[in-house]
Design a protein around this motif. Sequence first.
Motif, PDB file in Angstrom:
ATOM      1  N   ASN A 174       2.867  -4.774   0.011  1.00  0.00           N
ATOM      2  CA  ASN A 174       2.686  -3.321  -0.105  1.00  0.00           C
ATOM      3  C   ASN A 174       3.604  -2.746  -1.178  1.00  0.00           C
ATOM      4  OD1 ASN A 174       0.827  -3.239   1.942  1.00  0.00           O
ATOM      5  ND2 ASN A 174       1.947  -1.799   3.213  1.00  0.00           N
ATOM      6  N   LEU A 175       4.878  -3.132  -1.132  1.00  0.00           N
ATOM      7  CA  LEU A 175       5.862  -2.601  -2.069  1.00  0.00           C
ATOM      8  C   LEU A 175       5.548  -3.058  -3.494  1.00  0.00           C
ATOM      9  CD1 LEU A 175       9.115  -3.203   0.029  1.00  0.00           C
ATOM     10  CD2 LEU A 175       7.810  -1.083  -0.186  1.00  0.00           C
ATOM     11  N   LEU A 176       4.979  -4.259  -3.603  1.00  0.00           N
ATOM     12  CA  LEU A 176       4.671  -4.822  -4.920  1.00  0.00           C
ATOM     13  C   LEU A 176       3.515  -4.082  -5.594  1.00  0.00           C
ATOM     14  CD1 LEU A 176       6.272  -7.253  -5.958  1.00  0.00           C
ATOM     15  CD2 LEU A 176       4.340  -8.708  -5.397  1.00  0.00           C
ATOM     16  N   PHE A 177       2.498  -3.754  -4.789  1.00  0.00           N
ATOM     17  CA  PHE A 177       1.263  -3.186  -5.340  1.00  0.00           C
ATOM     18  C   PHE A 177       1.194  -1.664  -5.296  1.00  0.00           C
ATOM     19  CE2 PHE A 177      -1.252  -7.292  -4.188  1.00  0.00           C
ATOM     20  CZ  PHE A 177      -0.819  -7.884  -5.360  1.00  0.00           C
ATOM     21  N   ILE A 178       2.094  -1.009  -4.582  1.00  0.00           N
ATOM     22  CA  ILE A 178       1.952   0.420  -4.284  1.00  0.00           C
ATOM     23  C   ILE A 178       1.742   1.287  -5.523  1.00  0.00           C
ATOM     24  CG2 ILE A 178       4.468   0.736  -4.204  1.00  0.00           C
ATOM     25  CD1 ILE A 178       4.003   2.957  -2.147  1.00  0.00           C
ATOM     26  N   LYS A 179       2.443   1.024  -6.587  1.00  0.00           N
ATOM     27  CA  LYS A 179       2.335   1.873  -7.777  1.00  0.00           C
ATOM     28  C   LYS A 179       1.184   1.458  -8.694  1.00  0.00           C
ATOM     29  CE  LYS A 179       5.818   4.617  -6.984  1.00  0.00           C
ATOM     30  NZ  LYS A 179       5.599   6.054  -6.757  1.00  0.00           N
ATOM     31  N   ASP A 180       0.497   0.372  -8.311  1.00  0.00           N
ATOM     32  CA  ASP A 180      -0.530  -0.163  -9.211  1.00  0.00           C
ATOM     33  C   ASP A 180      -1.939  -0.035  -8.654  1.00  0.00           C
ATOM     34  OD1 ASP A 180       1.630  -0.860 -10.719  1.00  0.00           O
ATOM     35  OD2 ASP A 180       1.596  -2.971 -10.183  1.00  0.00           O
TER      36      ASP A 180
END
Length: 580
Positions: free
Chosen positions: A187-193
């Motif tokens: 979640n933290l890895l993809f959240i901004k993408d």
Amino acid sequence: MADPNLSSFLWSVADLLRGDYKQSEYGKVILPFTVLRRLDCVLEATRPAVLKEKEIREKAGLNPEPFLLRQSGQLFYNVYPKGLTELMGDSANIGVYLRAYLDAFSANVRDIFESFEFIAQIDKLEKTGLLYLITEKFKNIDLHPEGVSNAQMGAVFEELIRKFAELSNETAGEHFTPREVIRLMVNLLFIKDDEALTKPGVVRSLYDPTAGTGGMLSVAEEHLAEINPRARLVMYGQELNPESYAICKADMLIKGQDISNIVFGNTLSADGLHGKHFDYMLSNPPFGVEWKKIEKEIRKEAEQQGFNGRFGPGLPRVSDGSLLFLMHLISKMRPAVDGGSRFGIVLNGSPLFTGGAGSGESEIRRYVLENDLVEAIIGLPTDMFYNTGISTYVWIVSNRKPAARKGKVQLIDASSFWQKMRKSLGSKRKELSSEHIEDITRLFGNFNEVTRDGVPISRIFQNEAFGYRTITIERPERDAKGKIVLGTKGKTKGQPIPDSTLRDTENVPLSEEVETYFKREVLPHAADAWIDHDKTKVGYEIPFNRHFYVFQPPRPLSEIDAELKGVTDRILAMIGGLTK
């Protein structure tokens, strides 16, 4: 979660092995047989077409392999005329058939069973008279992906590995990470993408240098499929444990991944994907494991290649290699001009603060902070992992920070975000609920300071806030009469000679002038002191817990006295009752 019925069935095979096998050896039989049955179920429907295609192409004098792959609909195939179920017709020759069946797989699958050393287990089972019974047990279970999804299968493998690790006193945490922790990291890895990842035909790469059974890679793929079913995640990994490597490779094979991207070996001493860079990375390296066995290779790379290699910033102490994995991942980041990278890594508390100014650990922290690579550090609850109850932290690192995050680090204290598990698994007694994961993800995504019920949860700092200068404070040597002793030679001639027994150090925040600090904190207590500027060193540490500490004032003395008096009166009354 693993299907309890499936896990129990597979575990029941151990009943047949008891006596002929040590408990610690059960996995050497059950794991490869599980993989074999899974692959057998996947290929069952296309077997006739594959065999027919093989005959046609060989008659035409052509290499049949590309045609067989097309007919199988997978990235692997088997050209034996019988499946596992049909092998059971001749119990006397089951060993011969089983070896021939394994040999009829494509080379990429044969490599998996070689990693399991499966032929050696077949030989042993044959000698003990158990081979037919074990094979029969497995042929009676349906492991086709339509009945058991890849996610369920991965969870079953992890459950089995955890049990085998407990029986053999191995460190289960070296093999896999709790699924809810992986979901949080993804979640933290993809959240901004999300916006970029929803574009049609998007392709992204994901790498795990400590791949284990492939759990992190699998959860990331599932998450991306939810966002955009048409997106494609190309997965890469390296794994040191042969059994975990074999399972990971089998799992990736069934998912349609190119398994040449999953390599075997020690990531730190022999990088199997040298020169490659990735969009995203995830890792849960073993906590506090020494790297003495590979020290020669690591030091050689650090000395000969410096910043052109992976370990230019410095080397941590040999007793804990966690920060080596952090530097390895940084070296795998795609350059910012090419789109950059983001990765998540789980570390224990040691990398946050171990090592004073000038030490290897401090220099590594200095490098990542001065290069503005750390987006956030999230403190997880204790008792989250299978092999340890210690505090753990998720570092989110990126060379493509959004403008609002540039020059800053977010610390999130999620140590209170947990629910008790119905049943403990090893040291794991707590878990993150879906609500906890969403809450932490929001805290990270919103990038604000947050306090709840007077307790800070999210804090934001400038990178320099974690830096300091260690200054050396000298005081003069004095003779018997109390006079300052002066030097008589060289540079020290006429200067006070420092008394090494009075030498001290002070840590001065980078945000403060050294002289200002010195005049305020030192001179009022030691008027004859001075700073030896030649010994000044810059250090970095992240005292995570200190930033979330909330002072609880002690109770009033009168309240404590009243409580003590009450206890004393009760004791006296009890004694009085005994003497009547």
